[in-house]
Every structure is written in structure tokens, then in C-alpha cells.
Write a protein that holds these residues in place. Structure first.
Motif, PDB file in Angstrom:
ATOM      1  N   GLY A 218       0.766  -1.281   0.045  1.00 34.38           N
ATOM      2  CA  GLY A 218      -0.147   0.037  -0.034  1.00 34.38           C
ATOM      3  C   GLY A 218       0.660   1.380  -0.106  1.00 34.38           C
ATOM      4  O   GLY A 218       0.361   2.335   0.369  1.00 34.38           O
TER       5      GLY A 218
ATOM      6  N   THR B 207      -2.473  -5.839  -8.923  1.00 33.34           N
ATOM      7  CA  THR B 207      -2.043  -5.178  -7.721  1.00 33.34           C
ATOM      8  C   THR B 207      -1.257  -4.021  -8.021  1.00 33.34           C
ATOM      9  O   THR B 207      -0.940  -3.430  -9.034  1.00 33.34           O
ATOM     10  CB  THR B 207      -1.152  -6.151  -6.916  1.00 33.34           C
ATOM     11  OG1 THR B 207      -1.011  -5.795  -5.803  1.00 33.34           O
ATOM     12  CG2 THR B 207       0.219  -6.476  -7.447  1.00 33.34           C
ATOM     13  N   CYS B 208      -0.828  -3.443  -6.826  1.00 32.65           N
ATOM     14  CA  CYS B 208       0.113  -2.289  -7.004  1.00 32.65           C
ATOM     15  C   CYS B 208       1.589  -2.604  -6.576  1.00 32.65           C
ATOM     16  O   CYS B 208       1.467  -3.841  -5.758  1.00 32.65           O
ATOM     17  CB  CYS B 208      -0.344  -1.017  -6.015  1.00 32.65           C
ATOM     18  SG  CYS B 208      -2.044  -0.509  -6.753  1.00 32.65           S
TER      19      CYS B 208
ATOM     20  N   VAL C 231      -2.565  -7.364  -1.181  1.00 37.94           N
ATOM     21  CA  VAL C 231      -4.105  -7.385  -1.361  1.00 37.94           C
ATOM     22  C   VAL C 231      -4.702  -7.799  -2.530  1.00 37.94           C
ATOM     23  O   VAL C 231      -5.495  -8.515  -2.900  1.00 37.94           O
ATOM     24  CB  VAL C 231      -4.627  -6.152  -0.810  1.00 37.94           C
ATOM     25  CG1 VAL C 231      -6.063  -6.156  -0.738  1.00 37.94           C
ATOM     26  CG2 VAL C 231      -4.091  -5.967   0.603  1.00 37.94           C
TER      27      VAL C 231
ATOM     28  N   LYS D 294      -7.214  -5.178  -7.488  1.00 41.85           N
ATOM     29  CA  LYS D 294      -7.654  -4.334  -8.934  1.00 41.85           C
ATOM     30  C   LYS D 294      -8.253  -5.748  -9.472  1.00 41.85           C
ATOM     31  O   LYS D 294      -7.702  -6.624  -9.691  1.00 41.85           O
ATOM     32  CB  LYS D 294      -6.706  -4.014  -9.304  1.00 41.85           C
ATOM     33  CG  LYS D 294      -5.530  -2.787  -8.617  1.00 41.85           C
ATOM     34  CD  LYS D 294      -6.748  -1.827  -7.755  1.00 41.85           C
ATOM     35  CE  LYS D 294      -7.046  -0.786  -8.959  1.00 41.85           C
ATOM     36  NZ  LYS D 294      -7.794   0.239  -8.052  1.00 41.85           N
TER      37      LYS D 294
ATOM     38  N   PHE E 195      -6.940   1.633   1.476  1.00 43.75           N
ATOM     39  CA  PHE E 195      -7.512   0.515   1.869  1.00 43.75           C
ATOM     40  C   PHE E 195      -6.575  -0.467   2.817  1.00 43.75           C
ATOM     41  O   PHE E 195      -7.040  -1.442   3.458  1.00 43.75           O
ATOM     42  CB  PHE E 195      -7.769  -0.562   0.688  1.00 43.75           C
ATOM     43  CG  PHE E 195      -8.664  -0.095  -0.334  1.00 43.75           C
ATOM     44  CD1 PHE E 195      -9.883   0.767   0.200  1.00 43.75           C
ATOM     45  CD2 PHE E 195      -8.548  -0.151  -1.890  1.00 43.75           C
ATOM     46  CE1 PHE E 195     -10.665   1.267  -0.926  1.00 43.75           C
ATOM     47  CE2 PHE E 195      -9.292   0.441  -2.591  1.00 43.75           C
ATOM     48  CZ  PHE E 195     -10.592   1.207  -2.133  1.00 43.75           C
TER      49      PHE E 195
HETATM   50  S1  SF4 Z   1      -5.062  -2.340  -1.712  1.00 41.56           S
HETATM   51 FE1  SF4 Z   1      -5.609  -2.366  -3.871  1.00 41.56          FE
HETATM   52  S2  SF4 Z   1      -5.318  -0.355  -4.447  1.00 41.56           S
HETATM   53 FE2  SF4 Z   1      -4.400  -0.445  -2.763  1.00 41.56          FE
HETATM   54  S3  SF4 Z   1      -2.121  -0.820  -3.022  1.00 41.56           S
HETATM   55 FE3  SF4 Z   1      -3.274  -2.730  -2.836  1.00 41.56          FE
HETATM   56  S4  SF4 Z   1      -3.792  -3.341  -4.916  1.00 41.56           S
HETATM   57 FE4  SF4 Z   1      -3.293  -1.216  -4.925  1.00 41.56          FE
END
Ligand code: SF4
Length: 631
Positions: free
Chosen positions: A74, A286-287, A292, A295, A509
Motif C-alpha cells: 500500500g 495489484t500495485c 491485497v 484490482k 484500503f
Molecule cells: S489495496 Fe488495492 S489499490 Fe491499494 S495498494 Fe493494494 S492493490 Fe493497490
């Protein structure tokens, strides 16, 4: 070498072509940190009152932060600030993806962009070096094509590209910035600002990873998150994405439908994330560094709407605005409109909300097929939504009027159309309803960049997560559904905290005030581990408050007063159907809440930061510039 950040800020003057590097002292980073805070510093310093948002004098700040690129979930976020062409006040938008971490590895903490190039250019940044390159051949290309072309000409498929699409080139005031062809700095028209500068893209690549002060401590935080995720309150987000909240919102009467006339929708399951997972979901994305994977990536190869997975998949907000707002339950049509928004570089929230407003006008006979160029804008017509999205992106026919924004188009059509507007400060409301989450009524009204759902904690968390909420000195929350003093305090504190999140540049998130994977005390631990600074939650909350005050000060300099902190008429009219049937926000509670909030914030009766508050936050330079009252 500092821990966490690079210590370098790249200034880009597109008029002269000059690229200069600033190396601010550590104290500057600790005070402004990054993101919104850092961006606001440069926007305030670099612009004057009344600056044309689409003129060369406007400053566009693309900012990372002191934790961007660290190995923890995140943290890969890019924040954008500039004067907004949509609201006339401050613009603000955040996005995740891989671009932010890669931009840090390319050697910089922020890109401060002013001026206007004579012909289209893009900025190429690699391992501490930067250059402007010709982008004439990229102008007019949709995002996926431009990204591929840049990677090919620079010979590296791992280059990350943050860019505008054709909508930004055509100065649509709610054009967004897109990276990975599907991650958007969506709100307030930062894409139009970049387009007005003839800047097509910022391409980044590098290997300059930040040093971490306490790698062992950070690794322990990262491992805790990965282990906790399956049993955490964001487990469902991980599985079904934000799309998984459609049904839950509908169940409480909080799913905006039919241009906000109702909080319930006839077929919510058709748009919900579970249906998406069972039908068109191709994969979860994901990022950078995030476990998590919330996406969505959807693919449709058959039927009237083909959808390319390159452009991702619709979020909850998009399913609301392009779906339920417009009475559309066709997931394929919404996914197609989402794809078009990402191709053209349009904010999905504003695009869907503007189309829903036009449908409301059509139903009321304010506009007819003579106005729309033959498109019947009936609620429930997925084809009309897809067609109108294309027309907005191309500024074609009636789409050219809608491309100006909801409030702007309504002003042209007259008072009846203005009654149907669902925007604050010209920024359309996202798919969370103040009627059922009452603290949002206040936050939508007073937020510096208009209605926004990512700028405070929402009401359900107030009761459901008492331990985390207690960290904000909110010790005994009561179930209140009106804006009393306690709820104003809750909204104000969590708004400051969310400004902090947007300043540290972390995903809301993962890092949040209540229901998210990590809470406030762990955020403190994470910033300490990455930077080595012995920060406290108190110090970090002041960072967030500083950022909020700079945004409000920007708006005050533009002449904003209490008159701008109001809600659209629809919110004061009773909703129809379901659990929220008959519910409305009252003018009386807003009449109490807004002045109470100003007073708690240390602002004057017009909502302008007063000198003592700015002095307290170490912003005396800003008080001088604004010639603030002594409070
Ligand atoms: S929770 Fe979702 S939007 Fe947030 S960093 Fe992780 S993958 Fe990206």
C-alpha cells in the motif's frame, strides 16, 4: 543518503525546456513529507491568486512520498495537485499502480511542472537523469497505444508511463491522469492541466531503490499484514475488489441510483463483484509491493461489447456512476464504458455522474433528442451510456456540452437543470450517500476539492471499530444519524488523518483509520521503520492538518467562502424506496455542522484558515501571503 526518500525534486519548466533539481533539507521533508503536503507547498508558492487553471502559469505537482517504493503493502501512490479546471479551487487526485514506485527508483521524490511546451512533449526520467522528448507522434493516441509506443521507442518493456489520453489533450475539465492504462488520478481534471501544458506523458524507469532505516522492523510489519489479510476486514476486498461492496451498499439503501433519486437498485447482484468474479474477471491485479491484489482485470470477447483486459475493470464507484446512477444493470456495458474512460483518460466518477444527470434532464423534458443528436438518454440504456462516453471523450456533438462538466452544462440549460445537479464545487458526488453516512454530508460540503469519498472515514466505522477510532480520542461513539457535535469531531479528525494518508502517500484500503488492514499505530511504526524519524501519531496528524489547511488556504486565495461549502438540492429531498426511503439531509443540521466544523478547525466564519491556526502549523509564510485575520 536519506532513508526512504531520494532527497531530489525535479522542476520542469515546459516553456523554456529547463529541467532543474532541488535538494531540500531533511527538515523540509519531515514537515511536508510528500504527496498532498509537498504538492500544496509548491502549488501555493508557484502560483498567484486567479491563475488560469489551463494557462502556463498553473503548477502541476506530481508527488511521491517518504515511504514510496518501500517493501510493504500500500505504499505505491502518486498524488497530483494543481488549480482545478473543474472546480476553480484546488485540484487533488491520487493513484496507485507501479508508476509511483518506479518513479522513486528513477531518482526523484516529486515532479513540479509549469509552463507550456510549444509542441507536444513527454518527460523521460531514468536513474536520476531527465529529458524532454518529442511527443507529436503520440498526440491523439489512446492510453494503451501511447504506452506501448513509448516503451517501444525507449526499448524497455518495464518502463512505467503516467499520461493523458485524448480527453486531456482536448482539455475536458474532468480528464484524468492514467498509469498502467488502468490506474487513474481521477478527480478534478489533472489530465486537462497536463494537456494544457502540451505534456503527453511522464515515463520512468530506474534502479535507485531507497535505503530503509530499519529493514527488520519494516519486514516484520509487512509479514504481519500478509498473514493477517485472510482474516482481516479487507479479505473480501482482496477477493472481489471494491466491486464486492455493491450488494452491501444496496442493502442499507446507500447505493445511489437514478441520479440520486433512490438509494436502492432493482438488480444490484448483476453488477456486484461476485458476479464479476464468476463471469468476466480475467485476473486480479495489484500495485507495487501490495499483497491485497484488489484490482480487477476483466475481458469480454463476445456480445455487443468487447473489453480489452489492458484497461483493467470497473471499481465500485464506476459500477455506481456508469451503472446504477444511470439505471444500467448490464455489467458488460458498464465494463465497456469503463474501458473507454481509461482509453480516453476520463474520470469514471464524473463521466458516469454527468451522463446520469443528462438522463434525469431527458426524463424531465429539459433536453430532447434534438439536443442529444438523436441519442435517447433513457435510464437503463447501456448503449446510450457507452455512446455518450465516446462522445464526451471525443467532444463530439452533445458530448461536447457534457464534456464541460455537470455544473457548467446545467448553467447553460437553466434553473430546472441546475436543480438536478449532484455536484459540490462542480465536482460530482461519488457513490457513497450522505443520507445514510451522515458525516459525509459535512465532508462533501467542506472538502476543498468538492465531493470526495476518500477524504475521511465513513460513518459505519464509527461504531464498528471502537479500538481504532479511540486512537483519535473518540472514546464512546453513539449511534447517531444526524450531524451532532460528536459526529462533526469524528469527521474532522478522520479528514485530517486521510489528508495524512494522502501526504504520506499510502493506500487507504491498506492503511486507514478503522477497518483497513493496518491502523494508525502501525502507520507510525511504518514511517519510523522506513525513515528512521521518531515520529508520533500527534506529529503525523499535524502533517495531515497542515496539508488540509494549505488546500483551504489555496481556495481562500481564490475567493472561496462559506457559500462554496454547500450541498446540491437533491440531498435535501427525501429518497425513494428501500431502507433509506424518505431519508434526507436537513438544512438545520448543516446549519449547525458547518460553523461548528469551522470553529473546531480554527478557521474564521467563512471557513478560511485564520492566522493563529496557520502559525500553529508552521505556515506563517502562508498567513503573510494571505494577509489572514488574527482569528
Ligand atoms: S489495496 Fe488495492 S489499490 Fe491499494 S495498494 Fe493494494 S492493490 Fe493497490
Amino acid at each position: 543518503m536519506p532513508y526512504g526518500y531520494r532527497g531530489k525534486i525535479l522542476h520542469v519548466d515546459l516553456s523554456s525546456g529547463a529541467l532543474t533539481v532541488e535538494e531540500p533539507p531533511e527538515s523540509f521533508y519531515r514537515k511536508y513529507m510528500g504527496g498532498q503536503g509537498l504538492g500544496m507547498y509548491y502549488v501555493l508558492k508557484g502560483t498567484s491568486a486567479g491563475v488560469d487553471p489551463l494557462g502556463p502559469e498553473n503548477v502541476l505537482a506530481l508527488t511521491l512520498s517518504v515511504v514510496t517504493g518501500a517493501p510493504v503493502s500500500g505504499q505505491s501512490r502518486v498524488m497530483a495537485n494543481a488549480k482545478s479546471p473543474l472546480t476553480g479551487g484546488i485540484g487533488d487526485a491520487q493513484a496507485g499502480g507501479f508508476w509511483p514506485a518506479q518513479a522513486k527508483f528513477a531518482g526523484f521524490d516529486a515532479f513540479i511542472i509549469k509552463g507550456r511546451a510549444e509542441t507536444p512533449v513527454y518527460l523521460w526520467v531514468c536513474d536520476g537523469e531527465a529529458e524532454l522528448r518529442d511527443a507529436a507522434h503520440l498526440w491523439g493516441k489512446v492510453t494503451g497505444e501511447a504506452e506501448a509506443a513509448i516503451r517501444e521507442e525507449l526499448g524497455d518493456p518495464k518502463i512505467e508511463v503516467l499520461q493523458i489520453g485524448p480527453a486531456g489533450e482536448k482539455l475536458v475539465p474532468y480528464a484524468c491522469l492514467i498509469n498502467m492504462a488502468n490506474r487513474a488520478n481521477g478527480r478534478t481534471g489533472m489530465g486537462a492541466v497536463m494537456g494544457s501544458k502540451n505534456l503527453k506523458a511522464v515515463a520512468v524507469r530506474g534502479n535507485m531503490r531507497p535505503e530503509i532505516a530499519d529493514r527488520k522492523a519494516l519486514s516484520s510489519i509487512a509479514r504481519w499484514g500478509a498473514k493477517k489479510l485472510p482474516e482481516s476486514s479487507i479479505a473480501n476486498l482482496s477477493i472481489h475488489g471494491t466491486a464486492g461492496s455493491v450488494l452491501a451498499q444496496n442493502e442499507v439503501g446507500g447505493l445511489p441510483s437514478y441520479n440520486w433519486d433512490s438509494g436502492v437498485f432493482g438488480n444490484p447482484e448483476r453488477l456486484d463483484g461476485r458476479t464479476m468474479s464468476d463471469t468476466i474477471l480475467k485476473e486480479r491485479d495489484t500495485c507495487f509491493g501490495c499483497v491485497v491484489r484488489c484490482k480487477r482485470v476483466v475481458e469480454i470477447q463476445e456480445g455487443p461489447y468487447d473489453v480489452d483486459p489492458l484497461y483493467g475493470g470497473p471499481e465500485y464507484e464506476t459500477l455506481g456512476t456508469l451503472g446504477t446512477y444511470c439505471g444500467v444493470f448490464d455489467l458488460a456495458a458498464v465494463s465497456k464504458a469503463n474501458e473507454l474512460c481509461n482509453m480516453y483518460g476520463l474520470d469514471t466518477i464524473t463521466t458516469g455522474a454527468v451522463i446520469a444527470w443528462a438522463m434525469d434532464c431527458f426524463e424531465h423534458g429539459i433536453i430532447t433528442m434534438d439536443d442529444t443528436g438523436g441519442v435517447a438518454l433513457n435510464y437503463g440504456d447501456g448503449d446510450a451510456v457507452v455512446r455518450m462516453t465516446e462522445m464526451i471523450g471525443n467532444r463530439e456533438g452533445f458530448g461536447d456540452l457534457l464534456a464541460e462538466g455537470m455544473a457548467q452544462a446545467a448553467a447553460e440549460l437553466g434553473p430546472e437543470a441546475e436543480e438536478l445537479v449532484t455536484a459540490v464545487k462542480g465536482n460530482p458526488m461519488p457513490a457513497h450517500m450522505p443520507q445514510v453516512k451522515r458525516s459525509l454530508a459535512l465532508i462533501y460540503a467542506v472538502n476543498p476539492y468538492g465531493a470526495d469519498h476518500m477524504s475521511s472515514e465513513h460513518d459505519p466505522a464509527y461504531l464498528a471499530f471502537p479500538d481504532r477510532v479511540a486512537q483519535f480520542d473518540l472514546l464512546d461513539p453513539q449511534p447517531v444519524d444526524v450531524l451532532n457535535a460528536e459526529k462533526v469531531r469524528y469527521a474532522m479528525y478522520t479528514q485530517r488523518y486521510y489528508c495524512l494518508l494522502n501526504t504520506i502517500g499510502v493506500c487507504q484500503f491498506v492503511w486507514g483509520a478503522a477497518w483497513q488492514l493496518y491502523g494508525p499505530s502501525q502507520l507510525v511504526d511504518m514511517v519510523r521503520a522506513v525513515t528512521g524519524w521518531r515520529v508520533s501519531l500527534w506529529e503525523l496528524m499535524k502533517v495531515g492538518e497542515r496539508s488540509l489547511n494549505m488546500m483551504r488556504a489555496f481556495n481562500a486565495r481564490e475567493g472561496f467562502t462559506r457559500a462554496e461549502d454547500t450541498l446540491p438540492p437533491k440531498l435535501f429531498k427525501p429518497l425513494s424506496g428501500g431502507p433509506s426511503d424518505g431519508v434526507a439531509v436537513s438544512k438545520e443540521e448543516m446549519g449547525f455542522a458547518v460553523p461548528a466544523y469551522y470553529a473546531m478547525c480554527g478557521w474564521d466564519s467563512e471557513g478560511r484558515p485564520a492566522r493563529p491556526k496557520l502559525e500553529e502549523l508552521g505556515l506563517g509564510w502562508l498567513a503573510e501571503e494571505l494577509s489572514c485575520s488574527s482569528g
